[in-house]
Design a protein around this motif. Sequence first.
Motif, mmCIF file in Angstrom:
data_model
loop_
_atom_site.group_PDB
_atom_site.id
_atom_site.type_symbol
_atom_site.label_atom_id
_atom_site.label_comp_id
_atom_site.label_asym_id
_atom_site.label_seq_id
_atom_site.Cartn_x
_atom_site.Cartn_y
_atom_site.Cartn_z
ATOM 1 N N LEU A 205 0.830 -1.201 0.000
ATOM 2 C CA LEU A 205 0.000 0.000 0.000
ATOM 3 C C LEU A 205 0.866 1.252 0.000
ATOM 4 C CD1 LEU A 205 -2.905 -1.116 2.327
ATOM 5 C CD2 LEU A 205 -3.181 -0.061 0.074
ATOM 6 N N TYR A 206 1.986 1.214 0.713
ATOM 7 C CA TYR A 206 2.917 2.337 0.666
ATOM 8 C C TYR A 206 3.399 2.551 -0.770
ATOM 9 C CZ TYR A 206 7.276 4.905 0.728
ATOM 10 O OH TYR A 206 8.273 5.798 0.428
ATOM 11 N N PHE A 207 3.852 1.483 -1.409
ATOM 12 C CA PHE A 207 4.341 1.612 -2.785
ATOM 13 C C PHE A 207 3.247 2.132 -3.720
ATOM 14 C CE2 PHE A 207 7.705 -1.800 -1.886
ATOM 15 C CZ PHE A 207 8.738 -0.866 -1.844
ATOM 16 N N ALA A 208 1.999 1.688 -3.507
ATOM 17 C CA ALA A 208 0.903 2.121 -4.374
ATOM 18 C C ALA A 208 0.664 3.625 -4.254
ATOM 19 C CB ALA A 208 -0.364 1.355 -4.032
ATOM 20 N N LEU A 209 0.713 4.152 -3.035
ATOM 21 C CA LEU A 209 0.413 5.563 -2.819
ATOM 22 C C LEU A 209 1.598 6.472 -3.100
ATOM 23 C CD1 LEU A 209 -1.697 5.426 0.479
ATOM 24 C CD2 LEU A 209 -2.521 5.735 -1.855
ATOM 25 N N GLN A 210 2.802 5.942 -2.934
ATOM 26 C CA GLN A 210 3.990 6.771 -3.078
ATOM 27 C C GLN A 210 4.115 7.259 -4.526
ATOM 28 O OE1 GLN A 210 7.195 6.551 -4.607
ATOM 29 N NE2 GLN A 210 7.859 8.381 -3.505
ATOM 30 N N GLY A 211 4.039 8.557 -4.693
ATOM 31 C CA GLY A 211 4.171 9.145 -6.016
ATOM 32 C C GLY A 211 2.956 9.004 -6.905
ATOM 33 N N ALA A 212 1.856 8.471 -6.384
ATOM 34 C CA ALA A 212 0.666 8.256 -7.209
ATOM 35 C C ALA A 212 -0.060 9.573 -7.480
ATOM 36 C CB ALA A 212 -0.277 7.274 -6.523
ATOM 37 N N THR A 213 -0.667 9.654 -8.634
ATOM 38 C CA THR A 213 -1.504 10.807 -8.984
ATOM 39 C C THR A 213 -2.876 10.293 -9.402
ATOM 40 O OG1 THR A 213 -0.704 10.757 -11.276
ATOM 41 C CG2 THR A 213 0.465 12.194 -9.728
ATOM 42 N N ASN A 214 -3.866 11.183 -9.385
ATOM 43 C CA ASN A 214 -5.231 10.815 -9.795
ATOM 44 C C ASN A 214 -5.760 9.633 -8.995
ATOM 45 O OD1 ASN A 214 -5.258 12.830 -11.853
ATOM 46 N ND2 ASN A 214 -4.099 11.433 -13.187
ATOM 47 N N LEU A 215 -5.612 9.718 -7.681
ATOM 48 C CA LEU A 215 -6.101 8.650 -6.815
ATOM 49 C C LEU A 215 -7.626 8.590 -6.859
ATOM 50 C CD1 LEU A 215 -3.760 9.202 -3.731
ATOM 51 C CD2 LEU A 215 -3.694 7.288 -5.346
ATOM 52 N N PRO A 216 -8.211 7.420 -6.628
ATOM 53 C CA PRO A 216 -9.670 7.304 -6.673
ATOM 54 C C PRO A 216 -10.337 8.113 -5.563
ATOM 55 C CG PRO A 216 -8.679 5.294 -5.806
ATOM 56 C CD PRO A 216 -7.558 6.128 -6.341
ATOM 57 N N ALA A 217 -11.531 8.601 -5.841
ATOM 58 C CA ALA A 217 -12.292 9.347 -4.842
ATOM 59 C C ALA A 217 -12.694 8.430 -3.699
ATOM 60 C CB ALA A 217 -13.524 9.963 -5.495
ATOM 61 N N GLY A 218 -12.714 8.988 -2.507
ATOM 62 C CA GLY A 218 -13.163 8.233 -1.347
ATOM 63 C C GLY A 218 -12.124 7.324 -0.745
ATOM 64 N N LEU A 219 -10.884 7.483 -1.128
ATOM 65 C CA LEU A 219 -9.822 6.632 -0.587
ATOM 66 C C LEU A 219 -9.592 6.999 0.881
ATOM 67 C CD1 LEU A 219 -7.940 4.443 -1.814
ATOM 68 C CD2 LEU A 219 -6.212 6.229 -2.048
#
Length: 650
Positions: A391-405
Amino acid sequence: MVDRTRHSVSARILSHLFLVALTFFVGADLAHAASAYIRINQVGYGAGAPKRAYLMASGAETAATFAVKNSSGTTVYSASVGTSLGAWGTFSSVYALDFDSVSTAGTYTISVASPIAATSPAFKIDTAANLYSTPLANALYYYESERDGPNYIQNALRTAPGHLNDESATVYLTPTFDKKDNAGALTATGAVIDASGGWWDAGDYMKFVETHSYTVAMMLVGVRDFPGQMGSGSSTSNFTAEAQFGLDWLQKMWADSSQTLYYQVAVASGGHAYVGDHDIWRLPQVDDTYESCVSPYEYICHRPVFQNSAGGAGASISPNLAGRLAADFALCYKVFAASNSSYANQCLLSAEHVFALANTAPTGNLLTAGPYDFYPEIEWRDDLELGATELYFALQGATNLPAGLPQTNPSYYLQQAATWANAYITGPNDAADTLNLYDVSGLAHFELYRAIALAGNPSGLATSQAALLADLQKQLNKAVTQAGKDPFGFGFPWNTYDTTSHGGGLVIMANEYDNLTSSTTYAAYASRWQANVLGANAWGTSLIVGDGDTFPLCMQHQVTNLVPMPPNGPPFLLGAAVEGPNSAASKGLLTGMVACPPNGVDQFAAFNGNGAVYKDNVQSYSTVEPAIDLTSSSFLAFSWNVAGAPSGTP
């Protein structure tokens, strides 16, 4: 959709079957006389890798010499046999034959002329890429052949889809099980779900989130880290679509909209009340209409789905499943964000929702399978470590994350991962196992070490890179100690379940440690442990179908027993990893099971020893049943062998 190269592999294998059978029948007759055998890695040895074979003799071979000969019969290397590493069964001595300096690509044999003569099967020395490209393709073929549901892949073993009725499966509460693992009466919840797809678990047709969640994590790590071997860079072993096939089924078993987990499809046995999956022997395509679907066969046609708990929606989830599912869905986001953003976004939402529902103070048995003793997992902190790290790797540097996360800050999950890593390291089962279904710390520590580095080694974490590395080494050093007790140098006891899977897991861990330390501390051990799995063992057999010239022919697997004529093939279920040597061979017949081997001869009996047995017989699930989790360590180990280090980024 079957790769053409596999047909040539099958032809090559078939051409060797007569010679292999002759070798072992003769070997069984001579084992009680003066006899000797040379065991080698049947896939071959990397040109620059450590190289070891084993001489197993019924008498002393002290002061003998061995010769490595090329295909022309010219000796290219010779050396003294050395001292015995110990006895094995009726064989008084086992000797190591090291030939690291031989590096020219080609085909070779090893021979000992006296006092007891022996000659090895032919083997190759080549680049790792040339040696392991076929085993990687074989592994993919195995999973493609294990597909359930409408999206099956037609090949020589699979001619029709199976279990289409799973598309409308009734949900039940977990039943009670008696001492023989028979399920009691089933109580429906009223829910009906689409549980189609997924892979069969093993030689049966059951499906478990327990084993799927581990398998999918290993696949996605491979696709991400080794794109040239398991991703888009490979034309013969691209696992991306297969990993998504597994994810699709997990997304059905985790209903994110209602926050409900379903963990199993099918019931093994109902005793005398009804027939279960393990009670009959058949091809999968007959189940949808089996015996007109009337009692006692109603649960063969209409397979039950088991729900997480009576609590249903929003109920807490056993932490082993919560951690691995979170890892799967987080890895899904990482792998598919660029190519399929809507799919990836749903995965990420699922990952965070599942992780938040983890029961972090479990009591009693963890939720694995019904019955529990099918998969008696006891450790769970490692699973939460893996889930939080991904989950850290998924969020690190991510853009356009889904709403309601629920969480968007990657540092939240880095802290969670460190907390659970520390809980594992200081917990009751620290370093009690190696990488396999029951303990993923050998992967989780490697991932978290890299996550901490990516985060700039922040202060205040519950663990450190040094602690993770030390714990990884602690597990490996236990394997090295075990290897010192075994004449064949294997890092896991031969008389224990899942020997094949543990061998692959040890290869992965050894490579991880050397990668993190920029060293070759465990390189020789990794090479030997890989060789042990691929033929350098007392029985002289590879434990993975098609990877080598001698391999399991009579697996406890319904399709491979009923389709090939004779039942010991071809066609072969290439890439399937079996249980491997164990403390005992099991037995038991079902109506319709075809005797295999057809003549009933146990060609490996003469080589059993030191409390370990290996029997290639359809009745022996304890030695030759394949499974999706058992095979999972093989493709990642092969990728490490070829690439040497990850080329993809987490």
